[in-house]
Design a protein around this motif. Sequence first.
Motif, PDB file in Angstrom:
ATOM      1  N   GLN A  29       0.826  -1.211   0.000  1.00 31.39           N
ATOM      2  CA  GLN A  29       0.000   0.000   0.000  1.00 31.39           C
ATOM      3  C   GLN A  29       0.864   1.267   0.000  1.00 31.39           C
ATOM      4  OE1 GLN A  29      -3.481  -0.109   0.124  1.00 31.39           O
ATOM      5  NE2 GLN A  29      -3.694   2.116   0.102  1.00 31.39           N
ATOM      6  N   LEU A  30       1.979   1.220   0.754  1.00 31.36           N
ATOM      7  CA  LEU A  30       2.845   2.390   0.876  1.00 31.36           C
ATOM      8  C   LEU A  30       3.947   2.423  -0.181  1.00 31.36           C
ATOM      9  CD1 LEU A  30       3.295   2.562   4.768  1.00 31.36           C
ATOM     10  CD2 LEU A  30       1.680   3.826   3.335  1.00 31.36           C
ATOM     11  N   GLY A  83      12.696  -4.119   3.873  1.00 31.57           N
ATOM     12  CA  GLY A  83      13.962  -3.622   4.386  1.00 31.57           C
ATOM     13  C   GLY A  83      14.023  -2.111   4.490  1.00 31.57           C
ATOM     14  N   ASP A  84      13.053  -1.411   3.906  1.00 34.78           N
ATOM     15  CA  ASP A  84      12.981   0.050   4.031  1.00 34.78           C
ATOM     16  C   ASP A  84      12.196   0.360   5.308  1.00 34.78           C
ATOM     17  OD1 ASP A  84      12.895   2.749   3.779  1.00 34.78           O
ATOM     18  OD2 ASP A  84      11.778   2.792   1.900  1.00 34.78           O
ATOM     19  N   PHE A  85      12.915   0.409   6.425  1.00 34.56           N
ATOM     20  CA  PHE A  85      12.256   0.528   7.724  1.00 34.56           C
ATOM     21  C   PHE A  85      11.775   1.940   8.030  1.00 34.56           C
ATOM     22  CE2 PHE A  85      15.547  -2.878   8.422  1.00 34.56           C
ATOM     23  CZ  PHE A  85      14.654  -3.934   8.315  1.00 34.56           C
ATOM     24  N   GLY A 103      14.547   4.616   0.075  1.00 31.24           N
ATOM     25  CA  GLY A 103      14.631   3.210  -0.247  1.00 31.24           C
ATOM     26  C   GLY A 103      15.416   2.435   0.805  1.00 31.24           C
ATOM     27  N   VAL A 104      15.985   1.300   0.405  1.00 28.23           N
ATOM     28  CA  VAL A 104      16.741   0.447   1.324  1.00 28.23           C
ATOM     29  C   VAL A 104      18.200   0.891   1.284  1.00 28.23           C
ATOM     30  CG1 VAL A 104      17.348  -1.920   1.948  1.00 28.23           C
ATOM     31  CG2 VAL A 104      15.148  -1.448   0.837  1.00 28.23           C
ATOM     32  N   SER A 155      12.216   3.108  -3.394  1.00 32.23           N
ATOM     33  CA  SER A 155      10.789   2.802  -3.516  1.00 32.23           C
ATOM     34  C   SER A 155      10.241   3.435  -4.784  1.00 32.23           C
ATOM     35  CB  SER A 155      10.030   3.318  -2.286  1.00 32.23           C
ATOM     36  OG  SER A 155      10.525   2.703  -1.113  1.00 32.23           O
ATOM     37  N   SER A 156       9.188   2.839  -5.314  1.00 34.39           N
ATOM     38  CA  SER A 156       8.657   3.276  -6.602  1.00 34.39           C
ATOM     39  C   SER A 156       7.761   4.489  -6.505  1.00 34.39           C
ATOM     40  CB  SER A 156       7.877   2.126  -7.257  1.00 34.39           C
ATOM     41  OG  SER A 156       6.801   1.716  -6.422  1.00 34.39           O
TER      42      SER A 156
END
Length: 372
Positions: free
Chosen positions: A295-296, A301-303, A308-309, A355-356
């Motif tokens: 959803q997000l 791993g992206d805490f 991103g990670v 992240s996209s």
Amino acid sequence: RTLSFVLSLVLLSSGLTLADTTLYTLNTTGSLWSIDLQSGSTSPTDFAALGAGSWNGLTPSAVESNVLYAVNNERPATLDDPSFSRLVQIDLNTGTSMPFPLFDNEVLGSPSIVSSGIAISPLEPGVAFIAGNDTGFPPNPYLYRVDTATGEVLETATSLTNVRRLESLTFSLDGSTLYGANEEGELVTIDTQTGEVAEIGSPGLSDFLTGLAFQPNDETLYAIDGLRSDQLIRMDTSTGALIDIVGPVGIGGPEGLAFVTVNADPLDCSGDGLVDLADLACSNAADTTPELLLQLNLLEGDFDGENGVDFNDFLNLASNYGQPLDRYIDGDIDDNGIVEFADFLRLAANYGQTSSASVAAVPEPAGWTMVA
């Protein structure tokens, strides 16, 4: 009210919605009432007679829609007989209630105990924290944990310090802090591990605060003040001071408060009315982590939801490596209760990727959930 109005404008400008809420209270005779947040007045519900005994405390389930929990104290036949309590589940969908077996006083570590408050944290949704006193002289205060699925006491009760009695309990919306009201009508915090009670302050009214609940979205703390002339009030959580008096509730013996939120989403385990990064702290407990990441638009791993990670996420996992931690944001990606090599491998698979999409809060689809 000003804060709530401003928040509404912010949400509307960003395409979000402010969830509608209903506040409930339960009186000592076992009747459930809804409360008008503008006047404090109450209206009866279909739950007019839940059963015999005295009723104390009210809290919502952290994960089950339209489910409340209360504590029922069985009246002893004589003054010499021991006192027992039980957990009761209230289903607002079906209009039914389910009493669990009486608590095992031997497990609690007290031959006779009377419960007085209940709260459930979104970080530990299967456990109800209950406050109570034994019937000694003077009575000793305790905090104990009860399984919400079975009603069974999970461990020996923890003795409370710096307090004689807790009248009510509620968790902060993120589940990190347990609040209560002591025997002098003061707002306090309770350390769930040690039992230490710390005073915050008093609204300066009566010695009785018989209900506490945080409103979703703006986190306003509502309380019921008074022994006979009960009234709904709002309090400052940093000082315990009175913000304002909403109005009289108009019923005798209200015990406990709980909010029901409309237009909520199961992914909103933090109960703040939004699906956002705050929900990563409780998503493992709510079994919603994969859906929440999707959803997000976050990678495993992206805490922190930033860039991103990256190395910060790696350091976060490394600092908790080998620890029996069960929160996603602590590094337990696979939700097995420990941060281990399998979690590192899942982080490593996404290392260096971004992240996209942005992780702005998203509006919640129609539905129901509970907020303490």
